[in-house]
Design a protein around this motif. Structure first.
Motif, PDB file in Angstrom:
ATOM      1  N   ARG A  38     -21.868 -20.508 -31.775  1.00 33.66           N
ATOM      2  CA  ARG A  38     -20.698 -20.419 -31.480  1.00 33.66           C
ATOM      3  C   ARG A  38     -19.772 -20.669 -32.349  1.00 33.66           C
ATOM      4  N   ALA A  39     -19.906 -21.792 -33.101  1.00 28.98           N
ATOM      5  CA  ALA A  39     -18.944 -22.098 -34.163  1.00 28.98           C
ATOM      6  C   ALA A  39     -19.059 -21.144 -35.338  1.00 28.98           C
ATOM      7  N   ALA A  40     -20.151 -20.458 -35.747  1.00 31.68           N
ATOM      8  CA  ALA A  40     -20.349 -19.556 -36.662  1.00 31.68           C
ATOM      9  C   ALA A  40     -19.546 -18.086 -36.357  1.00 31.68           C
TER      10      ALA A  40
ATOM     11  N   GLU B 245     -35.210 -23.762 -26.195  1.00 30.29           N
ATOM     12  CA  GLU B 245     -34.867 -24.441 -27.467  1.00 30.29           C
ATOM     13  C   GLU B 245     -33.667 -23.561 -28.082  1.00 30.29           C
ATOM     14  N   LEU B 246     -33.207 -22.282 -28.021  1.00 28.48           N
ATOM     15  CA  LEU B 246     -32.196 -21.323 -28.541  1.00 28.48           C
ATOM     16  C   LEU B 246     -30.933 -22.310 -27.914  1.00 28.48           C
ATOM     17  N   ALA B 247     -30.987 -22.670 -26.486  1.00 35.76           N
ATOM     18  CA  ALA B 247     -29.727 -23.384 -26.064  1.00 35.76           C
ATOM     19  C   ALA B 247     -29.333 -24.567 -26.751  1.00 35.76           C
TER      20      ALA B 247
ATOM     21  N   ALA C 221     -28.753 -17.603 -23.367  1.00 34.31           N
ATOM     22  CA  ALA C 221     -28.945 -18.882 -24.055  1.00 34.31           C
ATOM     23  C   ALA C 221     -28.349 -19.250 -25.082  1.00 34.31           C
ATOM     24  N   ALA C 222     -27.912 -18.228 -25.974  1.00 31.46           N
ATOM     25  CA  ALA C 222     -27.308 -18.529 -27.411  1.00 31.46           C
ATOM     26  C   ALA C 222     -25.793 -18.544 -27.003  1.00 31.46           C
ATOM     27  N   GLY C 223     -25.270 -18.446 -25.782  1.00 32.25           N
ATOM     28  CA  GLY C 223     -23.695 -18.236 -25.610  1.00 32.25           C
ATOM     29  C   GLY C 223     -22.968 -17.101 -26.231  1.00 32.25           C
TER      30      GLY C 223
END
Length: 223
Positions: free
Chosen positions: A192-194, A183-185, A46-48
Motif C-alpha cells: 500500500r505504501a508503494a 503470507e501476502l497479507a 490479501a494484498a489490499g
C-alpha cells in the motif's frame, strides 16, 4: 511448503515493487471485459489492492502470485503424482512443436492479457496475433528430430488414476493459494505504501486533467 511459499511470495513482491515505479497509466489500454484473474480475487484482497487501484497494477501482482502457486504445484506434481506429471510433459511436448507462441515468454505483468488490441474502424485488416498462433507449422522449417512414437491410449483404470491425481493436485493448489494469501497479507503495508507513492499521484493527476477539460452548464462557475 510454508517456507517455500513464504520465500517465493517475498521474492515476487520485491520484483513487483521494483516494477511499480515504471508503471504509467498511458501505456496500458482499457479492457473490454472483466479480468477473471483479478476480479474478486482473494489474492488482490490479501494484498489490499481490491479498491481504487488500476487494473494493470493489480494484474501485475496477481500474475506474479500465480507464478508462485504454479511453481509449487509443479514441484508437488513431479514428486508425488507421476501419472499426471507424464501427461503434462506430453502436453508440453505437443505445444513446443508449434512455431509461433505469442503468449509465451512474457513478463508476469503482461501474462493473461488479451493478445490483440481492439481494431480501429479505419485501420486495414491484416491479421491478429491469435490467428498467427493457430497457424500450422510452416513448410520448409528446420527439420525436427525424429519424433518419438505416439503414446498408447490410456486404459480406463489409468484414466481414473490420472483423474484422481488431478483432484489431489487441485486440493494442493487450493492449499497453496490459502498459504500464499496469508503470507501476502504480511506484505500489505509496504504494498500500500508503494501504491500511495507511485500510483496515486498519477491517478490524481489524471483526474485533475480530466476535470480541467470538462465543462457543464450545471457546474457553478467562479466569479
Amino acid at each position: 511448503m510454508e517456507r517455500s511459499v513464504e520465500a517465493r511470495v517475498s521474492h515476487e513482491v520485491d520484483n513487483w515493487l521494483r516494477w511499480l515505479p515504471r508503471w504509467r497509466p498511458g501505456t496500458y489500454r482499457s479492457r473490454a471485459r472483466l479480468c477473471h484473474q483479478c476480479f474478486g480475487s482473494p489474492v488482490i484482497a490479501a494484498a489490499g489492492l481490491n479498491e481504487d487501484v488500476p487494473h494493470a497494477v493489480q494484474h501485475a501482482l496477481a500474475m506474479r502470485m500465480k507464478v508462485v502457486v504454479d511453481a509449487s504445484v509443479h514441484e508437488y506434481t513431479e514428486q508425488h503424482l507421476p501419472l499426471l506429471a507424464r501427461e503434462l510433459r506430453l502436453d508440453e511436448a505437443r505445444r513446443a512443436r508449434r512455431l509461433y507462441r505469442p503468449n509465451e515468454g512474457l513478463d508476469p505483468e503482461h501474462r493473461g492479457l488479451d493478445l490483440d488490441p481492439p481494431t480501429a474502424p479505419e485501420a486495414p485488416y491484416l491479421f491478429t496475433l491469435g490467428e498467427l498462433a493457430e497457424l500450422p507449422d510452416a513448410e520448409g522449417a528446420d527439420p525436427e528430430p525424429e519424433p518419438e512414437p505416439p503414446p498408447q491410449p490410456l486404459s480406463a483404470e489409468e484414466k481414473a488414476a490420472v483423474l484422481g491425481e488431478v483432484a489431489i493436485a487441485d486440493r494442493f493448489a487450493a492449499e497453496a493459494g490459502r498459504r500464499l494469501c496469508a503470507e501476502l497479507a504480511l506484505h500489505r503495508q509496504r504494498i500500500r505504501a508503494a501504491v500511495a507513492e507511485f500510483v496515486e499521484p498519477q491517478v490524481q493527476a489524471l483526474l485533475a486533467d480530466l476535470e480541467s477539460t470538462l465543462d457543464s452548464p450545471l457546474w457553478r462557475r467562479g466569479s
